[in-house]
Design a protein around this motif. Sequence first.
Motif, PDB file in Angstrom:
ATOM      1  N   ILE A  90       0.840  -1.202   0.000  1.00 33.24           N
ATOM      2  CA  ILE A  90       0.000   0.000   0.000  1.00 33.24           C
ATOM      3  C   ILE A  90       0.872   1.247   0.000  1.00 33.24           C
ATOM      4  CG2 ILE A  90      -1.565   1.380   1.437  1.00 33.24           C
ATOM      5  CD1 ILE A  90      -3.056  -0.766  -0.013  1.00 33.24           C
ATOM      6  N   GLU A  91       1.922   1.244   0.796  1.00 31.48           N
ATOM      7  CA  GLU A  91       2.830   2.393   0.854  1.00 31.48           C
ATOM      8  C   GLU A  91       3.551   2.578  -0.477  1.00 31.48           C
ATOM      9  OE1 GLU A  91       4.845   5.731   2.196  1.00 31.48           O
ATOM     10  OE2 GLU A  91       3.018   4.728   2.894  1.00 31.48           O
ATOM     11  N   ALA A  92       3.949   1.464  -1.116  1.00 33.93           N
ATOM     12  CA  ALA A  92       4.618   1.552  -2.413  1.00 33.93           C
ATOM     13  C   ALA A  92       3.677   2.134  -3.464  1.00 33.93           C
ATOM     14  CB  ALA A  92       5.118   0.171  -2.837  1.00 33.93           C
ATOM     15  N   LEU A  93       2.410   1.736  -3.442  1.00 34.69           N
ATOM     16  CA  LEU A  93       1.421   2.290  -4.364  1.00 34.69           C
ATOM     17  C   LEU A  93       1.256   3.786  -4.141  1.00 34.69           C
ATOM     18  CD1 LEU A  93      -1.344  -0.482  -4.279  1.00 34.69           C
ATOM     19  CD2 LEU A  93      -0.123   0.271  -6.316  1.00 34.69           C
ATOM     20  N   ARG A  94       1.254   4.177  -2.881  1.00 37.18           N
ATOM     21  CA  ARG A  94       1.066   5.590  -2.562  1.00 37.18           C
ATOM     22  C   ARG A  94       2.225   6.440  -3.073  1.00 37.18           C
ATOM     23  NH1 ARG A  94       2.311   9.434   0.839  1.00 37.18           N
ATOM     24  NH2 ARG A  94       3.899   8.187   1.864  1.00 37.18           N
ATOM     25  N   ASN A 264      -7.604   3.648   1.319  1.00 41.64           N
ATOM     26  CA  ASN A 264      -7.213   2.292   1.711  1.00 41.64           C
ATOM     27  C   ASN A 264      -7.612   2.051   3.160  1.00 41.64           C
ATOM     28  OD1 ASN A 264      -4.668   2.441   3.616  1.00 41.64           O
ATOM     29  ND2 ASN A 264      -4.280   3.933   1.965  1.00 41.64           N
ATOM     30  N   ARG A 265      -7.789   0.776   3.480  1.00 41.99           N
ATOM     31  CA  ARG A 265      -8.199   0.413   4.842  1.00 41.99           C
ATOM     32  C   ARG A 265      -7.696  -0.982   5.164  1.00 41.99           C
ATOM     33  NH1 ARG A 265     -14.497   0.657   6.607  1.00 41.99           N
ATOM     34  NH2 ARG A 265     -14.618  -1.150   5.237  1.00 41.99           N
ATOM     35  N   GLY A 266      -7.107  -1.140   6.345  1.00 42.92           N
ATOM     36  CA  GLY A 266      -6.624  -2.435   6.790  1.00 42.92           C
ATOM     37  C   GLY A 266      -7.759  -3.301   7.304  1.00 42.92           C
ATOM     38  N   GLY A 267      -7.574  -4.611   7.213  1.00 42.92           N
ATOM     39  CA  GLY A 267      -8.577  -5.557   7.673  1.00 42.92           C
ATOM     40  C   GLY A 267      -7.976  -6.610   8.582  1.00 42.92           C
ATOM     41  N   GLY A 269      -6.128  -9.827  10.028  1.00 48.58           N
ATOM     42  CA  GLY A 269      -4.982 -10.639   9.642  1.00 48.58           C
ATOM     43  C   GLY A 269      -3.966  -9.937   8.767  1.00 48.58           C
ATOM     44  N   GLY A 270      -3.974  -8.613   8.743  1.00 55.22           N
ATOM     45  CA  GLY A 270      -2.996  -7.880   7.938  1.00 55.22           C
ATOM     46  C   GLY A 270      -3.401  -7.644   6.501  1.00 55.22           C
ATOM     47  N   ALA A 271      -4.636  -8.030   6.132  1.00 55.44           N
ATOM     48  CA  ALA A 271      -5.114  -7.795   4.764  1.00 55.44           C
ATOM     49  C   ALA A 271      -5.464  -6.314   4.581  1.00 55.44           C
ATOM     50  CB  ALA A 271      -6.325  -8.663   4.470  1.00 55.44           C
ATOM     51  N   TYR A 272      -5.497  -5.891   3.338  1.00 56.28           N
ATOM     52  CA  TYR A 272      -5.856  -4.509   3.017  1.00 56.28           C
ATOM     53  C   TYR A 272      -6.787  -4.487   1.815  1.00 56.28           C
ATOM     54  CZ  TYR A 272      -2.790  -1.611   5.959  1.00 56.28           C
ATOM     55  OH  TYR A 272      -2.207  -0.951   7.010  1.00 56.28           O
ATOM     56  N   GLN A 273      -7.609  -3.433   1.761  1.00 56.22           N
ATOM     57  CA  GLN A 273      -8.354  -3.094   0.559  1.00 56.22           C
ATOM     58  C   GLN A 273      -8.035  -1.649   0.201  1.00 56.22           C
ATOM     59  OE1 GLN A 273     -12.549  -3.867   1.305  1.00 56.22           O
ATOM     60  NE2 GLN A 273     -12.365  -5.919   0.430  1.00 56.22           N
ATOM     61  N   ALA A 274      -8.035  -1.355  -1.091  1.00 54.59           N
ATOM     62  CA  ALA A 274      -7.767   0.004  -1.550  1.00 54.59           C
ATOM     63  C   ALA A 274      -8.626   0.299  -2.766  1.00 54.59           C
ATOM     64  CB  ALA A 274      -6.287   0.183  -1.874  1.00 54.59           C
ATOM     65  N   ALA A 275      -8.885   1.583  -2.977  1.00 52.02           N
ATOM     66  CA  ALA A 275      -9.666   2.025  -4.133  1.00 52.02           C
ATOM     67  C   ALA A 275      -9.077   3.313  -4.663  1.00 52.02           C
ATOM     68  CB  ALA A 275     -11.126   2.238  -3.749  1.00 52.02           C
ATOM     69  N   ASP A 276      -9.007   3.420  -5.969  1.00 44.61           N
ATOM     70  CA  ASP A 276      -8.525   4.631  -6.623  1.00 44.61           C
ATOM     71  C   ASP A 276      -9.528   4.983  -7.709  1.00 44.61           C
ATOM     72  OD1 ASP A 276      -5.725   6.298  -7.054  1.00 44.61           O
ATOM     73  OD2 ASP A 276      -6.896   6.096  -8.887  1.00 44.61           O
ATOM     74  N   VAL A 277     -10.124   6.162  -7.604  1.00 46.41           N
ATOM     75  CA  VAL A 277     -11.148   6.564  -8.572  1.00 46.41           C
ATOM     76  C   VAL A 277     -10.734   7.839  -9.290  1.00 46.41           C
ATOM     77  CG1 VAL A 277     -12.499   7.887  -6.867  1.00 46.41           C
ATOM     78  CG2 VAL A 277     -13.620   6.986  -8.918  1.00 46.41           C
ATOM     79  N   LEU A 278     -10.876   7.846 -10.605  1.00 50.42           N
ATOM     80  CA  LEU A 278     -10.751   9.062 -11.407  1.00 50.42           C
ATOM     81  C   LEU A 278     -12.183   9.553 -11.600  1.00 50.42           C
ATOM     82  CD1 LEU A 278      -8.037   7.900 -13.966  1.00 50.42           C
ATOM     83  CD2 LEU A 278      -7.732   9.393 -11.976  1.00 50.42           C
TER      84      LEU A 278
END
Length: 351
Positions: A90-94, A264-267, A269-278
């Motif tokens: 997630i940090e790398a994407l950011r 983005n939001r953590g879930g 067990g260390g899982a994450y979800q993220a969304a990027d909208v144009l």
Amino acid sequence: MKPKMLSLPRPFSAKACGLLLLVSLLHLGLTMARADAVSELASFSIFDKIDLAQLAKSDVKTAHGPPMRNPRFLAVQSCYVAPGSPAQQIEALRRWDATRHRELKVFLHIDLPSNPTPANFEKLKSAPDNASVRSFVAATQKLSSDLQVSKDEAKKFSAGTGGGGAMPAPVAAFWADVLTARTKSFVSGGMAAEPPYDHAGPSIRASEEVNGLLREQEKIRRQFSGLLGATGIGRGAGSLRPELYWELLDVDDQGVVTLGASYNRGGAGGAYQAADVLYYASGGYYVALTLYQLWPVTAEGKPSTLVWRGDMISAASLGSLHGVERLGSESVMMKNITKAVSLFRRDSGNR
């Protein structure tokens, strides 16, 4: 004759057995985590059969999304395994900067505050002098019917006078005002507060387009309902604070200014979800949405992340495509996503 019993030295037997039990439980936990991630991936995506070990040794796997009834809609899904944790991904994407790669045709990418002013769009004045930008300028100066602005926004354009580089001052000022106002509308009320594209032709609302994309992919909508419900995507402002940005890029040889928001939001067990909208584009497409699901897994004995990515877009130009032409458009989209993911992984040391 009874077989000889193999026994551990008495002083170490209990400790050794405890260690063996701990190792077994850790292995079982890792195996279950891998199985749960792969099973969850299969439950909502196009990838119903994934060999995690094989995927970890390969490049990104990309596939057509499910067919959708609205001809303006198109979707592509991809998945891959990257080293490190989901939080690190997630940090790398950011941090990733697409403008470093000319082949992606992103000319400018600028982060925005939650309360921008026209000064945050000053770099429009230093846009590169290329065919895409010149085409964008020409379309603006004649208020082309291809421009996606509202009637009220179009009334505010004045050709005026003024020099500058590839983008004359009146053109840059017009777009700075449009983008400032639309960003403020998004922050205050989400996509539902955005003005329509109704300068020419039928009225189109980006919020309705993104909601339509999600309705036609019910499994994905359910998987991300918690995250999406906390964002400004397709609805009100939401409770999650977005990371805002704007870009100047090329879409089919036409310069386009666009506004984006990332969440983005953590879930568990260390899982994450993220969304990027144009959520706004001056042309080329109505709206684009990218969703990410990231699970912690172990690949080749190392902590890794299983990444699913779903890209979906609504564009007027897609509505007239059928058969081979539509397949060709899907293939181009898949190729571009594969290229972008490969470059991201290379830059981030994820390969």
